[in-house]
Write a protein that holds these residues in place. Structure first.
Motif, PDB file in Angstrom:
ATOM      1  N   GLN A  99     -56.519  19.058   0.904  1.00  0.00           N
ATOM      2  CA  GLN A  99     -56.453  18.617   2.295  1.00  0.00           C
ATOM      3  C   GLN A  99     -57.708  17.849   2.653  1.00  0.00           C
ATOM      4  N   THR A 100     -57.516  16.628   3.133  1.00  0.00           N
ATOM      5  CA  THR A 100     -58.618  15.818   3.647  1.00  0.00           C
ATOM      6  C   THR A 100     -58.239  15.306   5.025  1.00  0.00           C
ATOM      7  N   MET A 101     -59.254  14.888   5.754  1.00  0.00           N
ATOM      8  CA  MET A 101     -58.980  14.350   7.092  1.00  0.00           C
ATOM      9  C   MET A 101     -58.115  13.098   6.994  1.00  0.00           C
ATOM     10  N   MET A 102     -58.386  12.293   5.992  1.00  0.00           N
ATOM     11  CA  MET A 102     -57.707  11.001   5.896  1.00  0.00           C
ATOM     12  C   MET A 102     -56.259  11.134   5.433  1.00  0.00           C
ATOM     13  N   SER A 111     -67.312  15.889 -11.223  1.00  0.00           N
ATOM     14  CA  SER A 111     -66.978  15.795  -9.804  1.00  0.00           C
ATOM     15  C   SER A 111     -67.629  14.567  -9.175  1.00  0.00           C
ATOM     16  N   GLU A 112     -66.975  14.059  -8.124  1.00  0.00           N
ATOM     17  CA  GLU A 112     -67.470  12.910  -7.377  1.00  0.00           C
ATOM     18  C   GLU A 112     -67.421  13.236  -5.884  1.00  0.00           C
ATOM     19  N   PRO A 113     -68.251  12.563  -5.081  1.00  0.00           N
ATOM     20  CA  PRO A 113     -68.254  12.846  -3.638  1.00  0.00           C
ATOM     21  C   PRO A 113     -66.873  12.730  -2.995  1.00  0.00           C
ATOM     22  N   ARG A 114     -66.043  11.806  -3.487  1.00  0.00           N
ATOM     23  CA  ARG A 114     -64.723  11.638  -2.861  1.00  0.00           C
ATOM     24  C   ARG A 114     -63.785  12.799  -3.165  1.00  0.00           C
ATOM     25  N   ASP A 115     -64.202  13.709  -4.015  1.00  0.00           N
ATOM     26  CA  ASP A 115     -63.417  14.920  -4.263  1.00  0.00           C
ATOM     27  C   ASP A 115     -63.633  15.976  -3.183  1.00  0.00           C
ATOM     28  N   SER A 116     -64.574  15.743  -2.319  1.00  0.00           N
ATOM     29  CA  SER A 116     -64.864  16.709  -1.253  1.00  0.00           C
ATOM     30  C   SER A 116     -63.615  16.886  -0.389  1.00  0.00           C
ATOM     31  N   ALA A 117     -63.175  18.119  -0.253  1.00  0.00           N
ATOM     32  CA  ALA A 117     -61.929  18.428   0.454  1.00  0.00           C
ATOM     33  C   ALA A 117     -61.790  19.941   0.498  1.00  0.00           C
ATOM     34  N   VAL A 118     -60.725  20.385   1.164  1.00  0.00           N
ATOM     35  CA  VAL A 118     -60.354  21.795   1.063  1.00  0.00           C
ATOM     36  C   VAL A 118     -59.178  21.885   0.099  1.00  0.00           C
ATOM     37  N   TYR A 119     -59.303  22.740  -0.878  1.00  0.00           N
ATOM     38  CA  TYR A 119     -58.269  22.907  -1.890  1.00  0.00           C
ATOM     39  C   TYR A 119     -57.547  24.235  -1.636  1.00  0.00           C
ATOM     40  N   PHE A 120     -56.256  24.135  -1.451  1.00  0.00           N
ATOM     41  CA  PHE A 120     -55.443  25.326  -1.192  1.00  0.00           C
ATOM     42  C   PHE A 120     -54.564  25.634  -2.400  1.00  0.00           C
TER      43      PHE A 120
END
Lengths: 110, 115
Positions: free
Chosen positions: B37-40, B82-91
């Motif tokens: 889940q990401t904001m975008m 890992s890369e910064p664009r992987d930042s997210a919530v993982y469910f």
């Protein structure tokens, strides 16, 4: 066009108001879920329904399969109802994954 | 039942590091799903398993992502590097077998921040 469309995107209500969130979908489904997500929190499944209507406390969910439409109603809304409400459909057939709507941010003011 | 258990709840790591997220599904649930889940982009399915076998991994963004389910009670999602664009919530979520209903239970999620 997204396969699952929710409206409105954002909703602000006064405590005690009756709230309706809508979900329309364009694919064949075997079930529809309404999910709730609080800020910084996990996702909770509120309802799973494939026909008719379900009620749990102040929450009511309805679905019209012919019209491909579902609604989530909250009666006597309360600030603790403030959350993102997400509609998700389970496609028909053997596919098991959910397709999500973009969510409705509900804010209930005291 | 303790529900779907994910660990860690929060993970902050530096770019280039390996990250492993863990999930324990509800006992008796034979399907397991990893979502991001990401904001975008909102919630996106990454991969799902049925009876420990990967069924659909078309949502896995690239080869840096891999998921395993060695047994019915455990799954991992690994990102390397890992890369910064992987930042997210993982469910992680699990569900019962077909015919036994299709109710889903979600874990509390892992909030990943890659700096």
């Amino acid at each position: 066009k997204n396969e699952v469309e929710q409206s409105p995107q954002n909703l602000t209500a006064q405590e005690g108001e009756f709230i309706t969130i809508n979900c329309s979908y364009s694919v064949g489904i075997s079930a529809l879920h309404w999910l709730q997500q609080h800020p910084g929190g996990g996702i909770v499944s509120l309802f799973m329904l494939s026909s008719g209507k379900k009620k749990h406390g102040r929450l009511i969910a309805t679905i019209n399969i012919q019209e491909k439409h579902s609604s989530l109603h909250i009666t006597a809304s309360h600030p603790r109802d403030s959350a993102v409400y997400i509609c998700a459909v389970l496609r028909g057939g053997s596919a098991r994954q959910l397709t999500f709507g973009s969510g409705t941010q509900l804010t209930v003011l005291p | 039942d303790a529900g779907v258990i994910q660990s860690p709840r929060h993970e902050v790591t530096e770019m280039g590091q390996e990250v492993t997220l863990r999930c324990k599904p509800i006992s008796g649930h034979n399907s397991l799903f990893w979502y991001r889940q990401t904001m975008m982009r909102g919630l996106e399915l990454l991969i799902y398993f049925n009876n420990n076998v990967p069924i659909d991994d078309s949502g896995m963004p690239e080869d840096r992502f891999s998921a395993k389910m060695p047994n019915a009670s455990f799954s991992t999602l690994k990102i390397q590097p890992s890369e910064p664009r992987d930042s997210a919530v993982y469910f992680c979520a699990s569900s019962r077998p077909l015919g036994g209903g299709v109710g889903y239970t979600f874990g509390s999620g892992t909030r990943l921040t890659v700096v």
